[in-house]
Scaffold this motif. Structure first.
Motif, PDB file in Angstrom:
ATOM      1  N   LEU A 126       0.832  -1.206   0.000  1.00 32.73           N
ATOM      2  CA  LEU A 126       0.000   0.000   0.000  1.00 32.73           C
ATOM      3  C   LEU A 126       0.868   1.258   0.000  1.00 32.73           C
ATOM      4  N   TYR A 127       1.944   1.249   0.765  1.00 37.20           N
ATOM      5  CA  TYR A 127       2.820   2.425   0.820  1.00 37.20           C
ATOM      6  C   TYR A 127       3.588   2.616  -0.491  1.00 37.20           C
ATOM      7  N   ALA A 128       3.915   1.541  -1.170  1.00 39.28           N
ATOM      8  CA  ALA A 128       4.514   1.678  -2.501  1.00 39.28           C
ATOM      9  C   ALA A 128       3.527   2.367  -3.442  1.00 39.28           C
ATOM     10  N   MET A 129       2.256   2.012  -3.330  1.00 39.88           N
ATOM     11  CA  MET A 129       1.225   2.649  -4.150  1.00 39.88           C
ATOM     12  C   MET A 129       1.062   4.120  -3.764  1.00 39.88           C
ATOM     13  N   ARG A 130       1.170   4.417  -2.483  1.00 38.83           N
ATOM     14  CA  ARG A 130       1.088   5.810  -2.028  1.00 38.83           C
ATOM     15  C   ARG A 130       2.166   6.663  -2.678  1.00 38.83           C
ATOM     16  N   TYR A 131       3.358   6.097  -2.834  1.00 39.38           N
ATOM     17  CA  TYR A 131       4.451   6.856  -3.448  1.00 39.38           C
ATOM     18  C   TYR A 131       4.050   7.374  -4.825  1.00 39.38           C
ATOM     19  N   PHE A 132       3.476   6.506  -5.634  1.00 41.87           N
ATOM     20  CA  PHE A 132       3.076   6.917  -6.978  1.00 41.87           C
ATOM     21  C   PHE A 132       1.902   7.889  -6.939  1.00 41.87           C
ATOM     22  N   LYS A 133       0.934   7.614  -6.088  1.00 40.69           N
ATOM     23  CA  LYS A 133      -0.257   8.455  -6.032  1.00 40.69           C
ATOM     24  C   LYS A 133       0.077   9.856  -5.531  1.00 40.69           C
ATOM     25  N   GLU A 134       0.848   9.930  -4.455  1.00 43.89           N
ATOM     26  CA  GLU A 134       1.119  11.227  -3.848  1.00 43.89           C
ATOM     27  C   GLU A 134       2.128  12.046  -4.637  1.00 43.89           C
ATOM     28  N   ASN A 135       2.868  11.388  -5.528  1.00 44.05           N
ATOM     29  CA  ASN A 135       3.748  12.103  -6.451  1.00 44.05           C
ATOM     30  C   ASN A 135       3.090  12.317  -7.814  1.00 44.05           C
ATOM     31  N   HIS A 136       1.817  11.909  -7.911  1.00 41.98           N
ATOM     32  CA  HIS A 136       1.034  12.082  -9.150  1.00 41.98           C
ATOM     33  C   HIS A 136       1.730  11.434 -10.356  1.00 41.98           C
ATOM     34  N   ILE A 137       2.283  10.247 -10.098  1.00 41.63           N
ATOM     35  CA  ILE A 137       2.966   9.503 -11.167  1.00 41.63           C
ATOM     36  C   ILE A 137       1.992   8.506 -11.767  1.00 41.63           C
ATOM     37  N   ARG A 138       1.745   8.627 -13.046  1.00 42.12           N
ATOM     38  CA  ARG A 138       0.881   7.695 -13.753  1.00 42.12           C
ATOM     39  C   ARG A 138       1.735   6.628 -14.432  1.00 42.12           C
ATOM     40  N   LEU A 139       1.349   5.404 -14.281  1.00 43.94           N
ATOM     41  CA  LEU A 139       2.046   4.280 -14.897  1.00 43.94           C
ATOM     42  C   LEU A 139       1.218   3.739 -16.059  1.00 43.94           C
ATOM     43  N   PRO A 140       1.837   2.980 -16.971  1.00 40.30           N
ATOM     44  CA  PRO A 140       1.079   2.440 -18.110  1.00 40.30           C
ATOM     45  C   PRO A 140       0.195   1.252 -17.735  1.00 40.30           C
ATOM     46  N   PHE A 141      -0.061   1.112 -16.463  1.00 40.69           N
ATOM     47  CA  PHE A 141      -0.954   0.069 -15.959  1.00 40.69           C
ATOM     48  C   PHE A 141      -1.520   0.538 -14.629  1.00 40.69           C
ATOM     49  N   ALA A 142      -2.619  -0.049 -14.235  1.00 40.68           N
ATOM     50  CA  ALA A 142      -3.146   0.180 -12.888  1.00 40.68           C
ATOM     51  C   ALA A 142      -2.452  -0.787 -11.926  1.00 40.68           C
ATOM     52  N   ILE A 143      -2.364  -0.393 -10.670  1.00 45.12           N
ATOM     53  CA  ILE A 143      -1.825  -1.277  -9.629  1.00 45.12           C
ATOM     54  C   ILE A 143      -3.003  -1.763  -8.792  1.00 45.12           C
ATOM     55  N   ARG A 144      -3.104  -3.077  -8.628  1.00 50.62           N
ATOM     56  CA  ARG A 144      -4.171  -3.670  -7.812  1.00 50.62           C
ATOM     57  C   ARG A 144      -3.535  -4.445  -6.659  1.00 50.62           C
ATOM     58  N   LEU A 145      -3.759  -3.934  -5.456  1.00 50.56           N
ATOM     59  CA  LEU A 145      -3.340  -4.648  -4.252  1.00 50.56           C
ATOM     60  C   LEU A 145      -4.468  -5.584  -3.850  1.00 50.56           C
ATOM     61  N   ILE A 146      -4.229  -6.887  -3.979  1.00 50.10           N
ATOM     62  CA  ILE A 146      -5.238  -7.893  -3.645  1.00 50.10           C
ATOM     63  C   ILE A 146      -4.997  -8.365  -2.212  1.00 50.10           C
ATOM     64  N   LEU A 147      -6.029  -8.311  -1.392  1.00 54.68           N
ATOM     65  CA  LEU A 147      -5.918  -8.613   0.034  1.00 54.68           C
ATOM     66  C   LEU A 147      -6.748  -9.845   0.368  1.00 54.68           C
ATOM     67  N   GLY A 148      -6.095 -10.977   0.525  1.00 49.33           N
ATOM     68  CA  GLY A 148      -6.786 -12.228   0.805  1.00 49.33           C
ATOM     69  C   GLY A 148      -7.116 -12.401   2.276  1.00 49.33           C
ATOM     70  N   CYS A 149      -8.065 -13.283   2.548  1.00 54.44           N
ATOM     71  CA  CYS A 149      -8.517 -13.536   3.931  1.00 54.44           C
ATOM     72  C   CYS A 149      -8.454 -15.008   4.319  1.00 54.44           C
ATOM     73  N   ASP A 150      -7.870 -15.861   3.440  1.00 53.78           N
ATOM     74  CA  ASP A 150      -7.923 -17.305   3.693  1.00 53.78           C
ATOM     75  C   ASP A 150      -6.650 -18.019   3.241  1.00 53.78           C
ATOM     76  N   GLU A 151      -5.541 -17.313   3.136  1.00 48.63           N
ATOM     77  CA  GLU A 151      -4.327 -17.932   2.609  1.00 48.63           C
ATOM     78  C   GLU A 151      -3.803 -19.043   3.498  1.00 48.63           C
ATOM     79  N   GLU A 152      -3.869 -18.835   4.803  1.00 47.11           N
ATOM     80  CA  GLU A 152      -3.274 -19.797   5.727  1.00 47.11           C
ATOM     81  C   GLU A 152      -4.079 -21.091   5.835  1.00 47.11           C
ATOM     82  N   VAL A 153      -5.340 -21.058   5.440  1.00 44.61           N
ATOM     83  CA  VAL A 153      -6.204 -22.234   5.600  1.00 44.61           C
ATOM     84  C   VAL A 153      -6.389 -22.997   4.302  1.00 44.61           C
TER      85      VAL A 153
END
Length: 462
Positions: A126-153
């Motif tokens: 999330l903080y890596a994404m903040r770097y781009f957002k708060e510096n208004h840096i646009r990339l040639p792709f969107a960044i999607r942080l996927i947050l799972g709830c069942d990886e350990e099981v």
């Protein structure tokens, strides 16, 4: 005003510590469904907290029915994913901190359940994404942080995600170590029924989970006391009308069995050498001894190795007596130069030849097969260059026998968050993902965030 990477990380370090403490305080062990929460309230509350946090930083978020969630920066159809999870394993006992769910900083280490696996890395994404957002840096792709709830099981969260969203163009999951894991071995599990137990075998047990070298095993033999000579790692106790013989080994994960001492082998070998096995079950115990005496799958005729993954491993993690029959549960990690069916056919053939049966397996499971990504691919080179720039040292990609989200999502590899040079700072047996005093060093966090940022920059140039 533009802020460079190191300044951004330094300027937001206090916010990161605050946010991490908030996430660690939520005991998000995945469990049974509760109403609208498929994995219980703990995972759901952690997801709510993380999505609320991201919204506070101005990101678009999605809640995929509490199976998982997404934080998105950019609106390009092409996406790069950062795949992390918010569920944790139970804390257990023996922590040196006030509570496993209260973040503590000691000796430059952040300690708490989930710091390394995987709330800390999720927040780093999330903080890596903040770097781009708060510096208004646009990339040639969107960044999607996927947050799972069942990886350990069971990672059913990722299967649900694939039903409601398409997989990103490329993803990395920060759920192991740097530099880059380009492949995970396939994982096979199966149970062998070794026939009816003689009535004199009142109890039989070994190990607790199929994916670990069994660290303990015992048998309770009914009848007159047995003549049992002394031997290292073996204890004998005479009970009323029975003899209990126990073996103690050293447990180890099934992906690294060379670090363990197999207690089931010790017990089977002792019983056979001292003629303590009923004749009816001698063939069964000879098979157990043979298969547990090695971890390369030779007993099943499935041993092989390849260039990138090394050798196959095979561990019988659980021995049990159920409904009057003897069972062994095995776990195999196999190099991806062969398919699941190629290896499993060898297992079936060997078991049948011995007169035993395979009663169940994970054949057909979505996570049975591993993955392999060429080290020469542009994406891998971008990730390697990122961590090399951060550490100032040459890095080489690796493969492993463990399993992460990378095996379940197309075109995904493991990238971070930990570094071997920061391991063992709190002592032996402490600090790793499922250990007590789980931690990340402060430098692992700052260097990890920088590596994620530089990796995304590198991917933007492909």
């Amino acid at each position: 005003m533009f802020v460079n990477i190191k300044e951004f990380i330094e300027n937001t370090s206090g916010e990161f510590e605050r946010d991490l403490g908030m996430l660690i305080a939520i005991e998000s062990v995945a469990g049974d469904a509760e109403g609208n929460y498929p994995y219980g309230s703990g995972s759901a509350h952690a997801l709510d907290a993380m999505l609320s946090l991201a919204e506070g930083y101005g990101f678009v978020t999605e809640n995929h029915d509490y199976h998982c969630g997404s934080v998105i920066y950019g609106d390009n159809e092409k996406e790069v994913g950062i795949v992390a999870h918010l569920d944790v394993v139970p804390a257990g006992n023996g922590w040196s901190t006030e509570s496993p769910f209260k973040l503590e900083k000691r000796d430059n280490c952040y300690i708490g359940r989930g710091v390394r696996d995987d709330k800390g890395p999720a927040l780093m994404g999330l903080y890596a994404m903040r770097y781009f957002k708060e510096n208004h840096i646009r990339l040639p792709f969107a960044i999607r942080l996927i947050l799972g709830c069942d990886e350990e099981v069971g990672s059913s969260d990722l299967e649900y995600f694939k039903k409601v969203r398409k997989a990103p163009w490329f993803s990395f999951t920060p759920d192991s170590t740097f530099p880059v894991c380009i492949g995970e071995k396939g994982i096979m599990s199966f149970t062998v029924c070794l026939g009816d137990a003689d009535p004199s075998i009142a109890e039989l047990h070994g190990g607790s989970v199929s994916n670990a070298v069994p660290g303990e095993a015992y048998i309770r033999i009914a009848g007159s006391p047995c003549i049992c000579p002394k031997k290292d790692r073996i204890t004998v106790k005479e009970c009323e009308n029975a003899t209990v013989i126990s073996a103690v080994g050293v447990t180890a994960h099934a992906s690294t069995p060379e670090h363990g001492v197999n207690a089931v082998y010790l017990l089977a070998d002792y019983l056979l050498q001292n003629n303590l096995v009923p004749q009816q079950n001698r063939a069964a115990f000879e098979f157990i001894r043979a298969s547990e005496s090695e971890y390369l799958g030779k007993t099943f005729g499935i041993d092989f190795a390849d260039e990138y993954f090394g050798y196959l491993t095979c561990v019988g993690g659980v021995m049990e007596l159920a409904d009057g029959k003897i069972y062994m549960q095995y776990n195999v990690r196999f190099p991806m130069s062969r398919t699941f069916d190629m290896v499993f056919d060898g297992v079936l053939r060997t078991v049948a030849e011995r007169g035993f049966t395979v009663t169940n397996s994970n054949r057909g499971s979505a996570h049975a097969n591993g993955y392999f990504k060429s080290p020469d691919s542009s994406e891998i080179k971008a990730l390697l260059n990122a961590i090399e720039t951060v550490t100032g040292s040459e890095q080489k990609p690796y493969t492993m026998g463990g399993g992460t989200y990378a095996r379940g999502l197309e075109n995904t590899v493991v990238f971070g968050p930990s570094q071997k040079r920061y391991s063992g700072l709190l002592g032996e047996g402490k600090g790793d993902c499922h250990d007590v005093d789980e931690y990340l060093a402060a430098e692992e966090i700052t260097e990890g965030i920088e590596a994620f940022i530089r990796a995304l920059q590198g991917l933007s140039e492909i």
